[in-house]
Design an enzyme around this catalytic site. Structure first.
Site, PDB file in Angstrom:
ATOM      1  N   ARG A  35      -5.084  -3.828   3.549  1.00  0.00           N
ATOM      2  CA  ARG A  35      -6.359  -4.528   3.503  1.00  0.00           C
ATOM      3  C   ARG A  35      -6.307  -5.744   4.413  1.00  0.00           C
ATOM      4  O   ARG A  35      -7.255  -6.509   4.493  1.00  0.00           O
ATOM      5  CB  ARG A  35      -6.648  -4.989   2.072  1.00  0.00           C
ATOM      6  CG  ARG A  35      -7.082  -3.841   1.214  1.00  0.00           C
ATOM      7  CD  ARG A  35      -7.298  -4.271  -0.210  1.00  0.00           C
ATOM      8  NE  ARG A  35      -7.067  -3.133  -1.067  1.00  0.00           N
ATOM      9  CZ  ARG A  35      -7.240  -3.124  -2.360  1.00  0.00           C
ATOM     10  NH1 ARG A  35      -7.660  -4.210  -2.975  1.00  0.00           N
ATOM     11  NH2 ARG A  35      -7.004  -2.039  -3.038  1.00  0.00           N
TER      12      ARG A  35
ATOM     13  N   LYS B 201      -3.653   8.637  -8.230  1.00  0.00           N
ATOM     14  CA  LYS B 201      -4.142   7.318  -8.651  1.00  0.00           C
ATOM     15  C   LYS B 201      -5.497   7.543  -9.324  1.00  0.00           C
ATOM     16  O   LYS B 201      -6.209   8.490  -8.974  1.00  0.00           O
ATOM     17  CB  LYS B 201      -4.277   6.453  -7.395  1.00  0.00           C
ATOM     18  CG  LYS B 201      -4.967   5.123  -7.574  1.00  0.00           C
ATOM     19  CD  LYS B 201      -4.757   4.269  -6.318  1.00  0.00           C
ATOM     20  CE  LYS B 201      -5.792   3.163  -6.237  1.00  0.00           C
ATOM     21  NZ  LYS B 201      -5.235   1.922  -5.700  1.00  0.00           N
TER      22      LYS B 201
ATOM     23  N   THR C 241      -4.014   1.277   0.117  1.00  0.00           N
ATOM     24  CA  THR C 241      -5.241   1.295   0.922  1.00  0.00           C
ATOM     25  C   THR C 241      -4.988   1.984   2.271  1.00  0.00           C
ATOM     26  O   THR C 241      -5.433   1.511   3.323  1.00  0.00           O
ATOM     27  CB  THR C 241      -5.833  -0.137   1.107  1.00  0.00           C
ATOM     28  OG1 THR C 241      -5.678  -0.873  -0.115  1.00  0.00           O
ATOM     29  CG2 THR C 241      -7.307  -0.082   1.420  1.00  0.00           C
TER      30      THR C 241
ATOM     31  N   GLU D  13       3.315  -2.578  -3.901  1.00  0.00           N
ATOM     32  CA  GLU D  13       2.413  -1.768  -3.076  1.00  0.00           C
ATOM     33  C   GLU D  13       1.703  -2.749  -2.153  1.00  0.00           C
ATOM     34  O   GLU D  13       0.865  -3.529  -2.585  1.00  0.00           O
ATOM     35  CB  GLU D  13       1.407  -1.013  -3.955  1.00  0.00           C
ATOM     36  CG  GLU D  13       0.378  -0.240  -3.156  1.00  0.00           C
ATOM     37  CD  GLU D  13      -0.771   0.289  -4.024  1.00  0.00           C
ATOM     38  OE1 GLU D  13      -0.528   0.694  -5.183  1.00  0.00           O
ATOM     39  OE2 GLU D  13      -1.917   0.268  -3.536  1.00  0.00           O
TER      40      GLU D  13
HETATM   41  C1  3PG Z   1      -6.119  -1.372  -6.216  1.00  0.00           C
HETATM   42  O1  3PG Z   1      -6.427  -1.089  -5.090  1.00  0.00           O
HETATM   43  O2  3PG Z   1      -5.293  -0.691  -6.809  1.00  0.00           O
HETATM   44  C2  3PG Z   1      -6.864  -2.451  -6.923  1.00  0.00           C
HETATM   45  O3  3PG Z   1      -7.579  -3.234  -6.075  1.00  0.00           O
HETATM   46  C3  3PG Z   1      -6.047  -3.297  -7.838  1.00  0.00           C
HETATM   47  O4  3PG Z   1      -6.981  -3.649  -8.765  1.00  0.00           O
HETATM   48  P1  3PG Z   1      -7.059  -5.068  -9.485  1.00  0.00           P
HETATM   49  O5  3PG Z   1      -7.126  -6.093  -8.404  1.00  0.00           O
HETATM   50  O6  3PG Z   1      -8.305  -4.991 -10.319  1.00  0.00           O
HETATM   51  O7  3PG Z   1      -5.815  -5.196 -10.311  1.00  0.00           O
END
Ligand code: 3PG
Length: 318
Positions: A44, A128, A68, A40
């Site tokens: 960002r 999600k 995102t 994914e």
């Molecule tokens: C996401 O957007 O899914 C998270 O930022 C991933 O989370 P993590 O960095 O705590 O694994």
């Protein structure tokens, strides 16, 4: 197979932020080498769109999503670049509607029952759950699954090797997302070997392989009984007589007639047969589909096609 089914078999979704689009292919190659052809790539960073394009062109085997994604314009850019599903941190009905109208699988972030109800009203069955640990983690998902039994969740945020097995053991969880196998410092240092290692460990932890039992082919029931007694004399495990075999504890199974495998069989236990089978198939292993044993609609055992060291090998659901 639909996208969520694929993600569910993969079990883990690496959540990636790349600053340099040129890093995306070696990074995803490192994930593939670690046994996880899933990515994914998040919007960002400004590099996201080009990164998705590069991976789509070079590594078509990667189950490639965009994360995102905050607006329709980003959905369009992500899909044009080659993303096959869309993930958002929150639930934006406009984004969801656009995706469902265009048959683009979409996973909007839901944080509470109200979000889940909006997702249901938009026709979704999988969302999600973000940010998972900060919100209350698995207990919150379990609590929400009581009224919303039709909903499945892909939690991300704070998931790591410490808690991933627990999350995945809950049937309403489709897969877990996280960045622990793709840490920013490893990407910045272009340390692809480290990413491969972290990915291998993540997959290993998720599948949780362990030796189940060793099945030994005996000529007849008398021989099976005699050999069971001999093994029992060594280890003291209790003998249990069954229809086709004699068990010595849960370690040995003495077959009353020559069964599968030249010498017998080895059972390898796993947290999830479906996932273990999928991951082994990615590595080229083949299974004898006709050997699958199913209980309550779920596969509980299946043999590999080939023997190893004179033993047939079967996976066994823990
Ligand atoms: C996401 O957007 O899914 C998270 O930022 C991933 O989370 P993590 O960095 O705590 O694994």
């Amino acid at each position: 197979m639909d996208m969520f089914e694929k993600l569910s078999l993969a079990g883990l979704v690496p959540v990636i932020k790349v600053e340099d689009a040129a890093d995306a292919v070696p990074l995803c190659k490192a994930l593939c080498d670690g046994g996880l052809p899933v990515a994914e790539i998040t919007f960002r960073s400004a590099a996201a769109e080009q990164a998705i394009k590069n991976v789509h062109a070079e590594l078509p085997q990667v189950i490639l999503g965009a994360g995102t994604v905050l607006n329709i314009e980003q959905v369009q850019r992500a899909v044009d670049a080659g993303a096959t599903y869309i993930v958002s941190p929150g639930l934006n009905p406009e984004v969801v509607r656009y995706c469902t109208n265009h048959n683009i699988p979409v996973l909007p972030g839901c944080a509470n029952p109200s979000d889940v109800e909006v997702a249901i009203s938009l026709g979704l069955q999988t969302v999600k759950f973000f940010p998972a640990e900060a919100l209350g983690g698995l207990p919150l998902i379990k609590a929400m699954s009581a009224p919303y039994g039709m909903m499945r969740f892909l939690p991300t945020g704070g998931i790591s090797e410490k808690n991933v097995v627990e999350y995945l053991s809950f049937p309403k969880i489709v897969a877990c997302g996280g960045s622990w196998m793709v840490p920013g410092d490893a990407i910045a240092a272009k340390d692809w070997a480290r990413i491969t290692e972290l990915t291998k460990n993540a997959v290993k932890t998720m599948l949780g392989f362990e030796l189940g039992h060793i099945g030994i082919n005996c000529e007849n029931a008398e021989k099976a009984e005699a050999d069971a007694k001999a093994l029992c004399a060594i280890c003291g495990f209790p003998i249990k007589d069954g229809n086709s075999s004699v068990l010595v504890g849960s370690a040995f199974e003495l077959m009353k007639k020559v069964g599968r495998g030249t010498n017998g069989h080895i059972a390898v236990k796993t947290n999830s047969i479906a996932r273990a089978k999928w991951h082994l198939e990615q590595q080229g292993f083949e299974f004898d589909e006709s050997s699958a044993a199913v209980k309550n609609g779920k596969m509980v055992a299946i043999y590999l096609k080939n023997e190893i060291a004179g033993f047939a090998i079967h996976l066994l659901q823990k």
